[in-house]
Design a protein around this motif. Structure first.
Motif, PDB file in Angstrom:
ATOM      1  N   UNK A   1       0.843  -1.204   0.000  1.00 20.32           N
ATOM      2  CA  UNK A   1       0.000   0.000   0.000  1.00 20.32           C
ATOM      3  C   UNK A   1       0.879   1.257   0.000  1.00 20.32           C
ATOM      4  N   UNK A   2       2.021   1.238   0.701  1.00 24.92           N
ATOM      5  CA  UNK A   2       2.949   2.375   0.718  1.00 24.92           C
ATOM      6  C   UNK A   2       3.456   2.722  -0.676  1.00 24.92           C
ATOM      7  N   UNK A   3       3.585   1.673  -1.537  1.00 27.58           N
ATOM      8  CA  UNK A   3       4.155   1.855  -2.875  1.00 27.58           C
ATOM      9  C   UNK A   3       3.173   2.450  -3.879  1.00 27.58           C
ATOM     10  N   UNK A   4       1.895   2.389  -3.599  1.00 25.15           N
ATOM     11  CA  UNK A   4       0.896   2.888  -4.559  1.00 25.15           C
ATOM     12  C   UNK A   4       0.219   4.134  -4.015  1.00 25.15           C
ATOM     13  N   UNK A   5      -0.254   4.968  -4.907  1.00 24.64           N
ATOM     14  CA  UNK A   5      -0.915   6.209  -4.516  1.00 24.64           C
ATOM     15  C   UNK A   5      -2.438   6.089  -4.638  1.00 24.64           C
ATOM     16  N   UNK A   6      -2.914   4.960  -5.138  1.00 22.75           N
ATOM     17  CA  UNK A   6      -4.335   4.812  -5.461  1.00 22.75           C
ATOM     18  C   UNK A   6      -5.063   3.982  -4.409  1.00 22.75           C
ATOM     19  N   UNK A   7      -6.392   3.911  -4.593  1.00 18.03           N
ATOM     20  CA  UNK A   7      -7.214   3.086  -3.717  1.00 18.03           C
ATOM     21  C   UNK A   7      -6.913   1.615  -3.986  1.00 18.03           C
ATOM     22  N   UNK A   8      -7.060   0.800  -2.966  1.00 17.87           N
ATOM     23  CA  UNK A   8      -6.730  -0.619  -3.123  1.00 17.87           C
ATOM     24  C   UNK A   8      -7.856  -1.499  -2.620  1.00 17.87           C
TER      25      UNK A   8
ATOM     26  N   UNK B   1      -2.696  -2.965 -11.075  1.00 14.47           N
ATOM     27  CA  UNK B   1      -1.577  -3.771 -10.584  1.00 14.47           C
ATOM     28  C   UNK B   1      -2.070  -4.754  -9.536  1.00 14.47           C
ATOM     29  N   UNK B   2      -1.497  -5.931  -9.561  1.00 15.67           N
ATOM     30  CA  UNK B   2      -1.875  -6.948  -8.579  1.00 15.67           C
ATOM     31  C   UNK B   2      -0.625  -7.388  -7.824  1.00 15.67           C
ATOM     32  N   UNK B   3      -0.753  -7.397  -6.512  1.00 11.53           N
ATOM     33  CA  UNK B   3       0.312  -7.910  -5.649  1.00 11.53           C
ATOM     34  C   UNK B   3      -0.199  -9.216  -5.054  1.00 11.53           C
TER      35      UNK B   3
END
Length: 200
Positions: free
Chosen positions: A111-118, A168-170
């Motif tokens: 979550x820290x790496x992305x700026x968008x909603x997850x 993107x999928x983690x």
């Protein structure tokens, strides 16, 4: 008298000729019998040899098939054994306090790496951790809109996170972690089993 001698002479000559013909005929028959007997014997030997060779080939096929089937059964047994061990290991992992820490850290790091909603997908058994996960994300960075849902495809645990904006999928599910290490795990278990079977 001369007629009788002549007749006797002709009869004797005829008798000798007939005897010679019969003898020649008997020799030819005997010779033919020997040839037929030899040919029959050769045919019998050849047939026996071919039959024995065919039997040996079929027995070799059966032996090879048996060895192959034994190997398949052994591999299936090893596969079942490995699956059982992995299932037991996963249950053990999930029962440990470190599992909760692993799950929350995995989610927060992504979550820290992305700026968008997850969207965070968890095993239904892990949904009880929702409040802890949301609190950990809020403590790190409260700017994200986070949705947590159950995913029936996650059977063992871990998480699947989607960056809704970029797609993107983690994937940090235990299934995925195991998949990446499965060949190594299988090799090690197989080596241990083979070593132990030689020691017996």
């Amino acid at each position: 008298m001369e007629n009788t001698t002549l007749e006797n002479s002709i009869r004797e000559e005829s008798a000798r000729a007939i005897a010679a013909i019969k003898e020649k005929e008997a020799l030819e028959i005997m010779h033919m019998d020997e040839i037929y007997s030899s040919e029959t014997d050769n045919f019998r030997k050849q047939t026996e040899s071919e039959t024995e060779m065919r039997i040996r080939q079929e027995l070799l096929k059966i032996k090879n098939k048996t060895i192959l089937e034994r190997r398949k059964i052994k591999l299936r047994s090893i596969e079942k054994f490995i699956n059982r061990i992995v299932d037991e290991a996963v249950k053990e992992i999930r029962s440990k306090p470190h599992y909760k820490q692993f799950l929350i850290e995995s989610i927060c790091n992504f979550v820290k790496e992305v700026q968008n909603d997850v969207e965070i997908r968890l095993s239904a058994e892990d949904l009880f951790l929702e409040k802890d996960i949301l609190a950990a994300i809020a403590a790190e960075d409260g700017n994200h809109k986070v949705v947590i849902t159950a995913d029936v495809n996650i059977k063992w645990g871990g998480c699947l996170i989607l960056d809704k904006e970029r797609g993107l999928i983690f994937n940090n599910t235990l299934e995925r972690i195991y998949f990446r290490k499965s060949l190594l795990i299988r090799q090690r278990v197989t080596n241990i089993l083979m070593k132990n079977s030689q020691d017996v």
